[in-house]
Design a protein around this motif. Structure first.
Motif, PDB file in Angstrom:
ATOM      1  N   ASP A 157       0.793  -1.237  -0.030  1.00 23.82           N
ATOM      2  CA  ASP A 157      -0.044  -0.023  -0.063  1.00 23.82           C
ATOM      3  C   ASP A 157       1.058   1.183  -0.144  1.00 23.82           C
ATOM      4  N   GLU A 161       0.338   4.231   0.018  1.00 27.09           N
ATOM      5  CA  GLU A 161       0.174   5.372   1.006  1.00 27.09           C
ATOM      6  C   GLU A 161       0.332   4.852   2.379  1.00 27.09           C
ATOM      7  N   ARG A 215       4.354  10.505  -1.641  1.00 24.14           N
ATOM      8  CA  ARG A 215       3.775  11.654  -1.861  1.00 24.14           C
ATOM      9  C   ARG A 215       3.942  12.585  -1.031  1.00 24.14           C
ATOM     10  N   GLU A 241       2.537  12.515  -7.394  1.00 27.51           N
ATOM     11  CA  GLU A 241       1.439  13.636  -7.709  1.00 27.51           C
ATOM     12  C   GLU A 241       1.242  13.817  -9.235  1.00 27.51           C
ATOM     13  N   ASN A 242       2.262  13.951  -9.824  1.00 29.22           N
ATOM     14  CA  ASN A 242       2.533  14.129 -11.246  1.00 29.22           C
ATOM     15  C   ASN A 242       3.397  12.753 -12.113  1.00 29.22           C
ATOM     16  N   VAL A 273       2.196   5.201 -16.383  1.00 26.42           N
ATOM     17  CA  VAL A 273       1.354   4.698 -15.645  1.00 26.42           C
ATOM     18  C   VAL A 273       1.627   3.111 -15.802  1.00 26.42           C
ATOM     19  N   ASP A 309       0.399  -0.551 -13.834  1.00 24.29           N
ATOM     20  CA  ASP A 309      -0.861  -0.829 -13.407  1.00 24.29           C
ATOM     21  C   ASP A 309      -1.832  -0.099 -13.952  1.00 24.29           C
ATOM     22  N   PRO A 329      -3.352   3.854 -14.849  1.00 18.21           N
ATOM     23  CA  PRO A 329      -3.864   5.316 -14.253  1.00 18.21           C
ATOM     24  C   PRO A 329      -4.269   4.849 -12.851  1.00 18.21           C
ATOM     25  N   GLY A 330      -3.720   6.055 -12.195  1.00 17.73           N
ATOM     26  CA  GLY A 330      -4.248   5.870 -10.879  1.00 17.73           C
ATOM     27  C   GLY A 330      -3.395   5.096  -9.786  1.00 17.73           C
ATOM     28  N   LYS A 331      -2.590   4.616 -10.180  1.00 18.26           N
ATOM     29  CA  LYS A 331      -1.638   3.556  -9.517  1.00 18.26           C
ATOM     30  C   LYS A 331      -0.246   4.291  -9.352  1.00 18.26           C
TER      31      LYS A 331
END
Length: 689
Positions: free
Chosen positions: A141, A143, A189, A658-659, A663, A666, A668-670
Motif C-alpha cells: 500500500d 500510501e 506523496r 502526484e505528477n 502509468v 498497473d 492510471p491512478g496507481k
C-alpha cells in the motif's frame, strides 16, 4: 535512407538519461569533474616497461598473426570456426528471419509507455516493487508504507537478475535480484527532499539491497509468478549484516567505532549488475556507493566521487556512519563485490575484498582449464578501467558440504589485474569521428597488469608505493599508478560460454575529447561519445589466466545510418539502431543480448540480440522496449523465456507521485512500480527459433 533520430534531451550527460535519473542513481556523477585526473598513457601509446618481456612478445605475436591473416581474422585464441567475415560482402542472405535464437520480428524504436515485444510473443509482470515475499509481510500500500513492511517485500529498482535451478521442486527456480537505488520523489506523496522523515529514510534503507524469491513457471508457457513465503525467500538491505573477507578484512582502513574488528558491515548499497558462479552462488557489484556518504574531504574520496557536503538523501542525519566526518572509514566498506548463497537463507553474504574496491558494474566468472575462477569486472566511470581477478584455488565439483565450503573461499585468494590495451593503427587514422582505420577494424592487443596478490598467509602489492591493502581499498589509485587504459565507462563484462571471448559494454563518454580530457583512441574511437561501443576480447591461447589478450570493437553503437557506427561488418541497413549498451548476456545459441541505459536516439531503452558468430555475425535486432523513463536491466535469456528488470519507470524530470510520467505497470491512478517482466512465445515454443 533513415534519418538520424533526434536526441531525447539536451542533458549535459550526453545520453538520453533524465536529470532525475542522474540525481538519484549516481549522485549527478556526470555533472562533476572527471574523477580520474591521472596522466597515465592511453590506448595507442607504446606499452610501457612495467610489462613483462613475455607479455610484450605475446602481444606482438597476436598483432603479427592478425595482420598476416587480414581484416576480420579470428581473434587470438578463438576457434577458427569463429572467424568474423572480412567485410559486409561476406554476408550471405540465407534465411531472412535471422540467426538461430534471433528469429523474431524486430521491434521498431518507439516511445510507448509499455513493454513492447515482437509479434507472436506474450509477457507477464513476474513481481513488482512492494510485493510481499516473506512471512508476515503485508500487501503493498503505497500510501501506508512502512520500513517494517518494506523489509519483507520485494525491493525497489530491480537491476541484475539471476535464475537458479531448484532441485526437488518441479517447475520452480530461484530468482535473485539487485535493488540498486531508490527514487524517493516517486515513492512518497508530498516528499520534501530537503527534509525527509526518519520513516521515509528507513523505508529507503529497506528498499535497497537484494531479494531472493522462488518463482513458479506455468507449464504451457514461459509465464513466471512468485511463490510467496517460500523458505528460501529472503530480503537483504541496508541494515542487514555482511561479512568482509579476504585481504582487507580486519584492516585498520575498514575499522569503525561500531565495528572495531573491521569485519562486519551493515548493508550493501547501489547493487548494479552481477554474475552467477559455477558453484551456485551469485555475485553483486556495489556501484555508485559514493553518493550515500556526506562530508568527504580527502584526495581518495575525490577519486571515488564522494562530495564534500551533504548528500541528496540526507541519510547522515539519521545514522552517523553515513557522515565521513564522524566515521571516515565507513565508505571503505562499500564498493565491493558481494557473494550470496541463495540456497542458504541463514548464511551471511560476503564482501570479497580480493576483487578490489571501485564502482563495480558487474562481476562475471569463468573457469580455467584446471578449474580456477577468473572474474571480469568493469568500473563504471568516465575514463576508468576494467579488471580481472584470477583465483589461486580450484573449484571442487560435487554437492558435498565440504566442496561447497571450499568453493565459498575461491574469491579470497588470487591476483587482481587491470587492463592496458594498445591499438594497431597509426594515431593519425583515429580522428575522433569513428571513421574506421585503413585496416578496416578498430583492434589491437593488450596486457593484464598485476596489482596485488592475496594468499592464505597475507597479501603482496605489485604497485610501488602502495601496500597490498591500499591497492585493494584504493584500486582506482593503483590503476592510475600502473598506467591502466582509460575507457568509456566499462559496465557489464561477459565471457561467451561458446567461444570464450569476453564482451565489454562501454556505455558512453560525452566528455572524451572535451576540454583537457583525453581524446579518441582506437578502443574509444569517438570524441563526445554519446552512444558507446562493445569491445570483444580473446585471451591468449584460450587461457583466461593469461597475461595478454587480443581485442577489437565488435559494435560501435548509434543509428546505423550514421557513418560512425559499426556492426562487426554486417550490412547496416539490416540492423536495429542501438545506443548506450549496458548489461549483456548470452542465449543458448551463443548470441549476445544487450540491454541499454540512456538511449540518446530519442526513443526508449530496450533489449537487443546480436549474432556473434557465423555468416550473420553483427546482425542486431531489437527484441523489446521498456516504458517511459525506464531502463532495461538484468537480462536472462533461457530456451523458453526472456526476463528483464524494468528499472525506474517514470523517472523523468518533473515527475512525482502526484505528477507521474508513466502509468506502467498497473495503469492510471496507481503508483509507478519497478518490476521484473517475463517474455515468452505465445505458442509455447523456444525463443527466437
Amino acid at each position: 535512407m533513415r534519418k538520424l533520430l533526434p536526441l531525447l534531451s539536451t542533458n549535459p550527460h550526453g545520453g538520453g538519461r533524465s536529470a532525475l535519473t542522474c540525481r538519484y542513481r549516481c549522485g549527478d556523477a556526470c555533472f562533476h569533474e572527471v574523477p580520474n585526473t591521472s596522466d597515465n598513457e592511453y590506448v595507442g601509446d607504446v606499452i610501457a616497461g612495467a610489462l613483462s618481456r613475455r607479455s610484450m612478445m605475446r602481444a606482438a605475436a597476436v598483432v603479427t598473426v592478425a595482420t598476416a591473416a587480414g581484416t576480420g581474422a579470428a581473434l587470438a585464441g578463438a576457434p577458427a570456426a569463429e572467424a568474423a567475415p572480412a567485410a559486409a560482402a561476406a554476408y550471405k542472405p540465407g534465411r531472412t528471419d535471422g540467426a538461430r535464437g534471433l528469429r523474431f520480428q524486430a521491434v521498431a524504436p518507439n516511445t510507448a509507455d509499455q513493454v513492447t515485444v515482437p509479434a507472436g510473443y506474450s509477457q507477464n509482470v513476474v513481481i513488482r516493487w512492494g510485493e510481499p515475499i516473506l512471512r508476515g509481510a503485508p500487501a503493498f500500500d503505497s500510501e501506508k508504507q512502512t520500513a517494517a513492511a518494506q523489509a519483507g517485500q520485494f525491493g525497489y529498482n530491480n537491476d541484475f537478475l539471476s535464475l537458479l535451478p531448484l532441485r526437488g521442486e518441479h517447475g520452480r527456480q530461484v530468482l535473485v535480484a539487485n535493488h540498486e537505488y531508490t527514487d524517493e520523489v516517486l515513492m512518497f506523496r508530498g516528499y520534501d527532499a530537503a527534509n525527509p522523515t526518519r520513516e521515509q529514510v528507513e523505508i529507503a534503507w529497506a528498499a535497497h539491497g537484494l531479494s531472493v524469491v522462488v518463482v513458479q513457471e506455468e507449464h504451457r508457457s514461459g509465464k513466471l509468478s512468485p511463490v510467496r513465503r517460500h523458505p528460501l525467500n529472503r530480503r537483504l538491505h541496508t541494515t542487514s549484516e555482511f561479512e568482509l573477507t579476504g585481504p582487507v578484512a580486519g584492516h585498520a582502513l575498514v575499522q569503525t567505532s561500531v565495528d572495531p574488528a573491521g569485519r562486519t558491515v551493515l548493508g550493501t548499497l547501489n547493487n548494479c549488475a552481477g554474475g552467477t558462479t559455477p558453484w551456485g552462488t551469485t555475485l553483486h557489484g556495489e556501484e555508485n556507493f559514493n553518493q550515500y556518504f556526506a562530508n568527504g574531504s580527502s584526495a581518495t574520496d575525490k577519486r571515488y566521487g564522494i562530495a564534500a557536503g551533504a548528500t541528496e538523501r540526507k541519510w547522515e542525519r539519521f545514522d552517523k556512519r553515513f557522515d565521513l566526518a564522524q566515521e571516515p572509514n565507513e565508505a571503505h566498506r562499500f564498493g565491493w563485490v558481494v557473494e550470496l548463497d541463495p540456497y542458504d537463507p541463514e548464511s551471511t553474504p560476503r564482501k570479497r575484498t580480493a576483487l578490489g574496491r571501485f564502482k563495480h558494474e558487474a562481476a562475471q566468472p569463468r573457469l580455467t582449464d584446471d578449474g580456477r575462477p577468473v572474474v571480469y569486472m568493469g568500473d563504471d566511470e568516465r575514463f576508468d578501467y576494467f579488471y580481472k581477478f584470477v583465483s589461486s584455488k580450484r573449484m571442487k565439483k560435487g554437492g558435498s558440504r565440504a566442496a561447497h565450503a571450499h568453493n565459498l573461499t575461491l574469491l579470497d585468494e588470487g591476483t587482481l589485474y587491470v587492463a592496458k590495451i594498445s591499438g594497431d593503427s597509426p594515431a593519425a587514422e583515429i580522428d575522433g569521428t569513428g571513421k574506421l582505420p585503413n585496416d578496416g577494424e578498430f583492434d589491437g592487443s593488450g596486457v593484464w597488469i598485476p596489482l596485488a596478490t592475496a594468499g592464505a598467509d597475507g597479501a603482496v602489492s605489485h604497485v610501488p608505493g602502495m601496500t597490498a591493502e591500499e591497492v585493494f581499498v584504493f584500486t582506482r589509485l593503483a590503476g592510475d599508478k600502473v598506467g591502466a587504459t582509460k575507457m568509456d565507462r566499462p559496465e557489464d563484462v561477459e565471457p561467451s560460454p561458446r567461444s570464450g571471448r569476453v564482451y565489454v559494454a562501454l556505455t558512453n563518454n560525452s566528455n572524451r575529447g572535451k576540454g583537457t580530457n583525453p581524446g579518441a583512441d582506437e578502443a574509444n574511437p569517438r570524441n563526445l561519445n554519446k552512444h558507446g561501443q562493445i569491445l570483444e576480447l580473446a585471451e591468449h591461447w584460450d587461457d583466461p589466466a593469461s597475461d595478454g589478450f587480443a581485442w577489437r570493437l565488435f559494435l560501435v553503437a548509434g543509428d546505423p545510418n550514421d557513418p560512425a557506427t559499426y556492426f562487426a561488418g554486417f550490412p547496416k541497413d539490416r540492423v536495429s539502431p542501438i545506443s548506450c549498451p549496458d548489461n549483456v548476456a548470452f542465449d543458448p545459441y551463443g548470441n549476445l543480448w544487450i540491454s541499454t541505459d540512456g538511449n540518446a536516439l530519442g526513443t526508449h531503452d530496450g533489449l537487443f540480440g546480436v549474432a556473434t558468430h557465423g555468416e550473420r555475425r553483427g546482425e542486431l535486432k531489437q527484441f523489446l522496449t521498456v516504458p517511459r523513463g525506464a531502463e532495461t536491466c538484468g537480462p536472462i535469456i533461457q530456451d523458453r523465456r526472456v526476463l528483464v528488470a524494468v528499472q525506474h519507470p517514470g523517472e523523468l524530470d518533473g515527475a512525482s507521485v502526484e505528477n507521474p510520467a508513466s502509468v506502467w505497470p498497473d495503469g492510471p491512478g496507481k503508483v509507478v512500480r519497478p518490476s521484473v517482466v517475463a517474455v515468452y512465445r505465445t505458442d509455447g515454443g523456444d525463443i527466437g527459433v
